[in-house]
Each structure stands twice: as structure tokens, then as C-alpha cells.
Design an enzyme around this catalytic site. Structure first.
Site, PDB file in Angstrom:
ATOM      1  N   GLY A 161     -23.439 -12.119  -3.929  1.00 37.27           N
ATOM      2  CA  GLY A 161     -22.429 -11.259  -3.295  1.00 37.27           C
ATOM      3  C   GLY A 161     -22.934  -9.850  -3.048  1.00 37.27           C
ATOM      4  N   ALA A 195     -24.091  -8.461  -0.466  1.00 33.92           N
ATOM      5  CA  ALA A 195     -23.820  -7.833   0.833  1.00 33.92           C
ATOM      6  C   ALA A 195     -22.379  -7.321   0.907  1.00 33.92           C
ATOM      7  N   THR A 225     -19.732 -13.975   4.368  1.00 28.76           N
ATOM      8  CA  THR A 225     -18.373 -14.279   4.837  1.00 28.76           C
ATOM      9  C   THR A 225     -17.896 -13.071   5.644  1.00 28.76           C
ATOM     10  N   ASP A 228     -24.731 -20.121   0.102  1.00 31.88           N
ATOM     11  CA  ASP A 228     -23.443 -20.285  -0.586  1.00 31.88           C
ATOM     12  C   ASP A 228     -23.683 -20.532  -2.074  1.00 31.88           C
ATOM     13  N   THR A 246     -14.921 -20.818  -4.167  1.00 25.24           N
ATOM     14  CA  THR A 246     -16.014 -19.871  -4.444  1.00 25.24           C
ATOM     15  C   THR A 246     -15.906 -19.284  -5.854  1.00 25.24           C
ATOM     16  N   THR A 277     -12.362  -9.183 -13.535  1.00 21.34           N
ATOM     17  CA  THR A 277     -11.499  -8.126 -13.007  1.00 21.34           C
ATOM     18  C   THR A 277     -10.353  -7.829 -13.982  1.00 21.34           C
ATOM     19  N   ASP A 278      -9.803  -6.631 -13.897  1.00 21.65           N
ATOM     20  CA  ASP A 278      -8.647  -6.306 -14.761  1.00 21.65           C
ATOM     21  C   ASP A 278      -7.401  -7.108 -14.369  1.00 21.65           C
ATOM     22  N   GLU A 279      -7.439  -7.726 -13.158  1.00 18.93           N
ATOM     23  CA  GLU A 279      -6.266  -8.512 -12.738  1.00 18.93           C
ATOM     24  C   GLU A 279      -6.034  -9.725 -13.625  1.00 18.93           C
ATOM     25  N   TYR A 339      -5.678 -15.201  -6.553  1.00 17.58           N
ATOM     26  CA  TYR A 339      -6.988 -14.548  -6.742  1.00 17.58           C
ATOM     27  C   TYR A 339      -7.238 -14.302  -8.222  1.00 17.58           C
ATOM     28  N   ALA A 373      -5.910 -15.646 -10.796  1.00 15.38           N
ATOM     29  CA  ALA A 373      -6.042 -16.887 -11.577  1.00 15.38           C
ATOM     30  C   ALA A 373      -7.415 -17.511 -11.372  1.00 15.38           C
ATOM     31  N   LYS A 410     -10.142 -15.877 -10.730  1.00 15.77           N
ATOM     32  CA  LYS A 410     -11.087 -15.034 -11.483  1.00 15.77           C
ATOM     33  C   LYS A 410     -10.964 -15.297 -12.990  1.00 15.77           C
TER      34      LYS A 410
HETATM   35  P1  NAD Z   1     -16.288  -8.041  -1.326  1.00 15.85           P
HETATM   36  O1  NAD Z   1     -15.225  -8.930  -0.790  1.00 15.85           O
HETATM   37  O2  NAD Z   1     -16.564  -6.743  -0.670  1.00 15.85           O
HETATM   38  O3  NAD Z   1     -17.674  -8.839  -1.365  1.00 15.85           O
HETATM   39  C1  NAD Z   1     -17.772 -10.184  -1.763  1.00 15.85           C
HETATM   40  C2  NAD Z   1     -19.146 -10.683  -1.335  1.00 15.85           C
HETATM   41  O4  NAD Z   1     -19.292 -12.055  -1.770  1.00 15.85           O
HETATM   42  C3  NAD Z   1     -19.345 -10.683   0.188  1.00 15.85           C
HETATM   43  O5  NAD Z   1     -20.603 -10.138   0.516  1.00 15.85           O
HETATM   44  C4  NAD Z   1     -19.276 -12.166   0.571  1.00 15.85           C
HETATM   45  O6  NAD Z   1     -20.041 -12.503   1.713  1.00 15.85           O
HETATM   46  C5  NAD Z   1     -19.850 -12.812  -0.694  1.00 15.85           C
HETATM   47  N1  NAD Z   1     -19.418 -14.202  -0.833  1.00 15.85           N
HETATM   48  C6  NAD Z   1     -18.144 -14.686  -0.749  1.00 15.85           C
HETATM   49  N2  NAD Z   1     -18.152 -16.029  -0.910  1.00 15.85           N
HETATM   50  C7  NAD Z   1     -19.453 -16.385  -1.140  1.00 15.85           C
HETATM   51  C8  NAD Z   1     -20.089 -17.626  -1.401  1.00 15.85           C
HETATM   52  N3  NAD Z   1     -19.401 -18.774  -1.449  1.00 15.85           N
HETATM   53  N4  NAD Z   1     -21.431 -17.634  -1.614  1.00 15.85           N
HETATM   54  C9  NAD Z   1     -22.144 -16.483  -1.545  1.00 15.85           C
HETATM   55  N5  NAD Z   1     -21.598 -15.279  -1.275  1.00 15.85           N
HETATM   56  C10 NAD Z   1     -20.262 -15.234  -1.077  1.00 15.85           C
HETATM   57  O7  NAD Z   1     -15.946  -7.867  -2.860  1.00 15.85           O
HETATM   58  P2  NAD Z   1     -16.112  -6.633  -3.859  1.00 15.85           P
HETATM   59  O8  NAD Z   1     -14.916  -5.790  -3.791  1.00 15.85           O
HETATM   60  O9  NAD Z   1     -17.458  -6.041  -3.676  1.00 15.85           O
HETATM   61  O10 NAD Z   1     -16.045  -7.418  -5.256  1.00 15.85           O
HETATM   62  C11 NAD Z   1     -17.225  -7.917  -5.865  1.00 15.85           C
HETATM   63  C12 NAD Z   1     -16.870  -8.583  -7.168  1.00 15.85           C
HETATM   64  O11 NAD Z   1     -16.226  -7.631  -8.020  1.00 15.85           O
HETATM   65  C13 NAD Z   1     -15.908  -9.748  -7.052  1.00 15.85           C
HETATM   66  O12 NAD Z   1     -16.281 -10.734  -7.988  1.00 15.85           O
HETATM   67  C14 NAD Z   1     -14.558  -9.156  -7.413  1.00 15.85           C
HETATM   68  O13 NAD Z   1     -13.700 -10.137  -7.942  1.00 15.85           O
HETATM   69  C15 NAD Z   1     -14.985  -8.136  -8.470  1.00 15.85           C
HETATM   70  N6  NAD Z   1     -14.102  -6.972  -8.641  1.00 15.85           N
HETATM   71  C16 NAD Z   1     -13.772  -6.192  -7.567  1.00 15.85           C
HETATM   72  C17 NAD Z   1     -13.013  -5.049  -7.768  1.00 15.85           C
HETATM   73  C18 NAD Z   1     -12.624  -4.158  -6.610  1.00 15.85           C
HETATM   74  O14 NAD Z   1     -11.810  -3.264  -6.802  1.00 15.85           O
HETATM   75  N7  NAD Z   1     -13.183  -4.318  -5.425  1.00 15.85           N
HETATM   76  C19 NAD Z   1     -12.571  -4.715  -9.053  1.00 15.85           C
HETATM   77  C20 NAD Z   1     -12.913  -5.550 -10.123  1.00 15.85           C
HETATM   78  C21 NAD Z   1     -13.695  -6.673  -9.899  1.00 15.85           C
HETATM   79  O1  DAU Z   2      -7.770  -4.426  -9.993  1.00 12.83           O
HETATM   80  C1  DAU Z   2      -8.986  -4.935  -9.516  1.00 12.83           C
HETATM   81  C2  DAU Z   2      -8.751  -5.585  -8.172  1.00 12.83           C
HETATM   82  O2  DAU Z   2      -8.519  -4.522  -7.249  1.00 12.83           O
HETATM   83  C3  DAU Z   2      -9.923  -6.420  -7.705  1.00 12.83           C
HETATM   84  O3  DAU Z   2     -10.122  -7.478  -8.608  1.00 12.83           O
HETATM   85  C4  DAU Z   2      -9.664  -6.968  -6.294  1.00 12.83           C
HETATM   86  O4  DAU Z   2     -10.778  -7.683  -5.816  1.00 12.83           O
HETATM   87  C5  DAU Z   2      -9.395  -5.791  -5.369  1.00 12.83           C
HETATM   88  O5  DAU Z   2      -9.049  -6.268  -4.087  1.00 12.83           O
HETATM   89  C6  DAU Z   2      -8.276  -4.920  -5.916  1.00 12.83           C
HETATM   90  O6  DAU Z   2      -7.012  -5.627  -5.863  1.00 12.83           O
HETATM   91  P1  DAU Z   2      -5.645  -4.893  -5.444  1.00 12.83           P
HETATM   92  O7  DAU Z   2      -4.691  -5.905  -4.978  1.00 12.83           O
HETATM   93  O8  DAU Z   2      -5.214  -3.950  -6.517  1.00 12.83           O
HETATM   94  O9  DAU Z   2      -6.219  -3.992  -4.223  1.00 12.83           O
HETATM   95  P2  DAU Z   2      -5.582  -3.644  -2.796  1.00 12.83           P
HETATM   96  O10 DAU Z   2      -6.425  -2.569  -2.211  1.00 12.83           O
HETATM   97  O11 DAU Z   2      -5.302  -4.857  -1.981  1.00 12.83           O
HETATM   98  O12 DAU Z   2      -4.163  -3.021  -3.203  1.00 12.83           O
HETATM   99  C7  DAU Z   2      -4.082  -1.862  -4.006  1.00 12.83           C
HETATM  100  C8  DAU Z   2      -2.613  -1.538  -4.194  1.00 12.83           C
HETATM  101  O13 DAU Z   2      -2.075  -1.132  -2.929  1.00 12.83           O
HETATM  102  C9  DAU Z   2      -1.756  -2.726  -4.634  1.00 12.83           C
HETATM  103  O14 DAU Z   2      -0.757  -2.266  -5.514  1.00 12.83           O
HETATM  104  C10 DAU Z   2      -1.145  -3.241  -3.348  1.00 12.83           C
HETATM  105  C11 DAU Z   2      -0.993  -1.974  -2.513  1.00 12.83           C
HETATM  106  N1  DAU Z   2      -1.138  -2.164  -1.053  1.00 12.83           N
HETATM  107  C12 DAU Z   2      -2.232  -2.793  -0.585  1.00 12.83           C
HETATM  108  C13 DAU Z   2      -2.401  -3.009   0.765  1.00 12.83           C
HETATM  109  C14 DAU Z   2      -3.625  -3.726   1.298  1.00 12.83           C
HETATM  110  C15 DAU Z   2      -0.174  -1.672  -0.196  1.00 12.83           C
HETATM  111  O15 DAU Z   2       0.824  -1.053  -0.628  1.00 12.83           O
HETATM  112  N2  DAU Z   2      -0.325  -1.880   1.149  1.00 12.83           N
HETATM  113  C16 DAU Z   2      -1.400  -2.546   1.657  1.00 12.83           C
HETATM  114  O16 DAU Z   2      -1.463  -2.726   2.894  1.00 12.83           O
END
Ligand code: NAD
Ligand code: DAU
Length: 335
Positions: A8, A10, A36, A59, A98, A124-126, A148, A150, A152
């Protein structure tokens, strides 16, 4: 050379981690990514031709591809996942495939990897579910409440089981909401910043009082580097920024930074099962010497500035990609 496999890489956080990893002069990094909709080679632009970096498109669910890559690795950092909660509510299949099955494929390969000394499962904290008060500790019960979260949680516990059962050197990290450059513009901060820049409404769910704990992506990657060296196998570590902000307040701050009126705020029906609040107790990680270095105010301003000065990065997604438009219509059209 230390062989590091980043899945992941990229994506948003993975690409930041690949950059940090390449700063270690004795690390050689292989990025495995399916590209993706969320994975973008532009995210790795500066490092694609780096002599210690190799990009493999593929993948994580493909054992033939994954096997040899994991066999050669000393460190695996597994970011690859479907990550957007709203998409998981629309259709959960890719999340199960995935996030759960893909993690299983990697762990199976890890069982027999001769040199593997660290497998970092990015959770994730979720997985804790909504936390009305107090702060989640690593030992708390997991109560994920959306598909999502669940998926994770399944991967989180599967990874742990491969440590307990087979001795795979797993650590599990549970980070809070990340922010920073290169986050796909479906997530709150980049969506609201780019909509506001164009004078479009910003769709705030429900009463806007849901609280998230914001962590700068660079602080997240610093924590991961520390845990690779100093974490203990079989343990879970929370990684949180300690910046608890209700969404409505965050939205007002974004609008002010982009210099747009609050009238752009459009209250829309809530996300189903919307977790009210997340909050992490990070004392376990802090006891190893980590603390966040990026103050939220400065980090948010720099992030907004990044989207302002990098329209080349997000405009083709929001304006040129029919898949994004149809997602946006499905998600917000009826709201
Ligand atoms: P993102 O959606 O930006 O990136 C996910 C990457 O995974 C992409 O590059 C996608 O192409 C790749 N990918 C998806 N399916 C794949 C597959 N089957 N095989 C290979 N590659 C694949 O996500 P992100 O926000 O960078 O999150 C990265 C990780 O951190 C995730 O595991 C997410 O659950 C976790 N996480 C994210 C946050 C957040 O706030 N963004 C917080 C806590 C944990
Ligand atoms: O807490 C960690 C998680 O944070 C990661 O595991 C997830 O991958 C990441 O996507 C993120 O999840 P959230 O659902 O918290 O992020 P999102 O940016 O989608 O939403 C942040 C908050 O904003 C949430 O309370 C929902 C709200 N929201 C989001 C969107 C996209 C809105 O009110 N309007 C919106 O259009």
C-alpha cells in the site's frame, strides 16, 4: 542491506512511509501496491527511480506474487487496505477481500520467511468503536461498528494470532485520523479544502459534533520507525496525535484558512452508524520516547497550503476521473 516490504505504499500514509524509509541508508524498499483508485504513482514521484527503491504493481491477495516478496523481507509494513468508511457502507466486499483476506495471504507467507524480524500490521483506532468518554487503551475490548472498522479488526486479530500461534514477529499499530499531503480527496480534510477552494459546499454529516483525534502523517511514520526498532513482538501500540476536534470546529478552521465563508457549510444527513468520538491513550508508545512533533494548527495550515499549491495532484482526480464523480454522486447526490 535491510530489505523492507511496504504494502500500500502508493497510498497516502504508505507513500510518506516509503520516503521516511529511504532516508535510512541501509534500507532497501520494495513497494507492493495494486494501484486502486486510492493508489497513485504520483505519490511516489520523487522516489520512483531511487536506487534503493523498487515498485511492484500487484494485489496482496495474490499468494504467487506475495510469497517471494515476503520471503526476501526482513521488515514488512502492511498498509494496503480499502480505507474509506463511506465506501464500506456502500459496498463492503472489497474491504473483506483486501483488508482481511489480503492480510491472511501476507501472514501465511510470513510464517516461513527466513529473515523476517518485524511484521507491522497497520490497524486503526476505529477497531475500538465509539468512545463516549475517556481514552482507549490497547487492552480494551474491540467494538468496531462499520464494515471498514470490522474488516480492520479482523485483520488486527488475525495478525496477532499469527504471533501467538506461529511466532510471526507481529506488532499491531492503531493510529488515529491522519492528515497531511496526498490524502485522497474523499476524506474530510482534503475534500473540504478542495471544495472550499472552488467555492463549493462542504457536506458536514449530522450535527457536526463527532470528534476525531488528528495525527500528522509524518508523526505517524516516525512512530512506526521507532516501533520497528523498539516495539515488542505480540504487542499492540496506539498512535494518536492528541488533537481532539469536533468536525464542525475543524470545518470552520479549514474555511478560515481557505478564506471562505461559513455559509459553505451544508448540513447533510448523518453517516449510518457514525462513531461519535475516538480518543487514544498513547502512554505505551510515549514510554518508548515518541511524542508528536507537529502542532495541529501549524500542521493544518501547512496541509491546506499543500492542496492550494498542488492542484496538479487533486484536480485530475476530482474533475477528470469519472469514477470519482460517480462515487461523489452516489455518496452526496441524495443527501
Ligand atoms: P489509502 O486509501 O490512501 O491507501 C491505500 C493503498 O492500498 C492504496 O495505494 C491502494 O492502491 C493500496 N491497495 C488497496 N488494495 C490493495 C490490494 N488488494 N493490494 C495491494 N494494494 C492495495 O489509505 P491510507 O489512508 O494511506 O491508509 C493506509 C493504512 O493505514 C490502511 O491500512 C488504513 O486502514 C490505515 N489507517 C489509516 C488512517 C487514516 O487516517 N488515513 C488511520 C489509521 C489507520
Ligand atoms: O480513525 C482512523 C480512521 O480515520 C482510518 O482508519 C480511516 O482509514 C480514515 O478514513 C479515517 O476514517 P474517518 O471516517 O474518521 O475519516 P473521514 O475523513 O471519512 O471522516 C472524518 C470525520 O468527518 C467523520 O466523523 C465523518 C465526517 N465527515 C466525513 C466526510 C467524508 C463529514 O462530516 N463529511 C464528509 O463528507
Amino acid at each position: 542491506m535491510v530489505e523492507v516490504l511496504v504494502t500500500g505504499g502508493a497510498g497516502f500514509i504508505g507513500s510518506q512511509f516509503v520516503r521516511s524509509a529511504l532516508a535510512h541508508e541501509d534500507w532497501r524498499v520494495t513497494t507492493l501496491d495494486k494501484l486502486t483508485y486510492a493508489g497513485r504513482l504520483e505519490n511516489l514521484r520523487e522516489v520512483l527511480d531511487h536506487p534503493r527503491h523498487r515498485f511492484v504493481r500487484g494485489d496482496v491477495c495474490d499468494p504467487e506474487l506475495v510469497g517471494p516478496l515476503v520471503q526476501g523481507a526482513e521488515i514488512v509494513v502492511h498498509f494496503a487496505a480499502e480505507t474509506h468508511v463511506d465506501r464500506s457502507i456502500q459496498a463492503a466486499g472489497d474491504f473483506i477481500r483486501t483488508d482481511v483476506y489480503g492480510t491472511f495471504v501476507l501472514l501465511e507467507a510470513a510464517r516461513t520467511a527466513p529473515r523476517l524480524r518485524r511484521f507491522v500490521q497497520i490497524s486503526t483506532d476505529e477497531v475500538y468503536g465509539s468512545v463516549p468518554e475517556g481514552a482507549s487503551r490497547e487492552t480494551d475490548e474491540l467494538r468496531p461498528r462499520n464494515p471498514y472498522a470490522a474488516s480492520k479488526a479482523g485483520a488486527d486479530r488475525l495478525a496477532y494470532s499469527y504471533w501467538a500461534t506461529y511466532g510471526v514477529p507481529v506488532i499491531v499499530t492503531r493510529a488515529s485520523n491522519n492528515y497531511g499531503p496526498r490524502q485522497f480527496p474523499e476524506k474530510l480534510i482534503p475534500l473540504f479544502v478542495t471544495n472550499a477552494m472552488d467555492g463549493l459546499p462542504v457536506p458536514l454529516y449530522g450535527d457536526g459534533l463527532n470528534v476525531r483525534d488528528w495525527l500528522h502523517v509524518e508523526d505517524h511514520c516516525r512512530a512506526l520507525e521507532l516501533l520497528i526498532e523498539r516495539g515488542t513482538a505480540g504487542e499492540v501500540y496506539n498512535i494518536g496525535g492528541g488533537n481532539l476536534v469536533p468536525n464542525a470546529e475543524l470545518t470552520r478552521r479549514i474555511l478560515s484558512l481557505v478564506d471562505r465563508p461559513e455559509s459553505l457549510i451544508q448540513r447533510v444527513p448523518d453517516r449510518p452508524g457514525h462513531d461519535r468520538r475516538y480518543c487514544l491513550d498513547t502512554s505505551k508508545l510515549r514510554s518508548l520516547g515518541w511524542k508528536p512533533a507537529v502542532p495541529f494548527e501549524a500542521g493544518l495550515a501547512a496541509t491546506v497550503n499543500w492542496y492550494r499549491t498542488n492542484e496538479w495532484w487533486w484536480r485530475p482526480i476530482k474533475e477528470g476521473d469519472p469514477a470519482f464523480r460517480s462515487y461523489y454522486e452516489r455518496q452526496y447526490g441524495g443527501r
